[in-house]
Design a protein around this motif. Sequence first.
Motif, PDB file in Angstrom:
ATOM      1  N   ARG A  25     -18.331   3.032  12.120  1.00 19.69           N
ATOM      2  CA  ARG A  25     -18.311   1.679  11.560  1.00 19.69           C
ATOM      3  C   ARG A  25     -19.106   0.692  12.423  1.00 19.69           C
ATOM      4  O   ARG A  25     -19.784  -0.200  11.906  1.00 19.69           O
ATOM      5  N   SER A  29     -22.744  -1.051  11.061  1.00 23.48           N
ATOM      6  CA  SER A  29     -22.791  -2.502  10.910  1.00 23.48           C
ATOM      7  C   SER A  29     -23.805  -3.150  11.849  1.00 23.48           C
ATOM      8  O   SER A  29     -23.834  -4.373  11.992  1.00 23.48           O
ATOM      9  N   ALA A 166     -10.394   1.415  10.965  1.00 25.01           N
ATOM     10  CA  ALA A 166     -10.931   0.275  10.228  1.00 25.01           C
ATOM     11  C   ALA A 166     -10.356  -1.038  10.757  1.00 25.01           C
ATOM     12  O   ALA A 166     -11.068  -2.055  10.835  1.00 25.01           O
TER      13      ALA A 166
END
Length: 397
Positions: A25, A29, A166
């Motif tokens: 993640r 990003s 997350a």
Amino acid sequence: MTGPKVVLGVGAGIAAYKVCELLRRLTESGHSVKVVPTADALRFVGEPTWAALSGQPVQTGVWEDIADVPHVRIGQTADLVVVAPATANLLAKAAHGIADDLLTNTLLTARCPVVFAPAMHTEMWEHPATRANVALLRERGNIVVEPASGRLTGRDTGPGRLPDPAELFEVARRVLAGDPRDLVGRHVVVSAGGTREPIDPVRFIGNRSSGLQGYALARVAAARGAKVTLVAANTALPDPAGVSVVRVGSALEMREAVQSVAAAADVVVMAAAVADFRPSVFQGSKIKKTDKNETLPIELVKNPDILAELVTRRTPGQVIVGFAAETDDVLDHGRAKLARKGCDLLVVNQVGENLTFGAPDNAGVILAATGAEREIPRGSKDQLASAVWDEIAALLA
């Protein structure tokens, strides 16, 4: 990658495999991530995995690339250091300045924010030595995320589980965004989701609330340093990192859970969609459809007004915030509700099919008991949550 430079320190815990998702993640990003595992961490996840996911070579020892002085440079050039899983051993070393490998050297030289995500067995997390080390790290300005509660290694269950990757990513993102730490030392209670009022063992009266806004409020409060208790009704969302979650079903269960923790809280935010009414009688067996019952009257009785009760029982200095979901004449209904409830702030938003409930975005107006009104344009639910906490922080100050 030209994004913020993140050092991802990986401790020697079984939860290391979950950190691969956090790394993915971060890189997807746009963050430039340097993975620094301990030597024993590589027993759980190997060097090729970290290198492939980060796109950068992995270093574990202070004697590698010695001309670049990695034990100093890695920490000096970082915008954020995240340690996950942070074992009891790593927390102890960090708290007492022990630097016997590349990761602990990096922690000593870093002048950027440092986030620790502990993961260990419950007995280790609750040991007085670990609690003292955590308190010392927090006193120095480090962010130590409370571990989740759940299944651990083997058959053990309890607090000590690594939070969902997350949710850890959201913590990292908010720290990099420069969220203020204006709620440190505060205990806040947030309610979320929608209550369900049972008709029989199968059926219930409910609403469309997903809990997304309440979870955003809890997540942002935790990132700003608060101790957060989230009372969640019928949600399917992962627990926000660093947040204690109490699960409930009905309005009466919500009332009991909120009241049990509200007295010791500095702030209570009632973001849940609590049913106004419930069936007067619960049918112990499933109601059968027959040829004779073309209609089925269900008598409803009013549920307790949790928000109004909180206001009457408030402790000195406590801030109480309500939410109002309206379909029409939004501001008129909101102003009337604020006057009726007597809370400090009321967040009013328009709801309807595909609007607010279950949607990733939200808009609203924050009404204050002083008469002030602040309009929040449509944006992410985290953005609205940040605006709400800005107003709350000002009241606390």
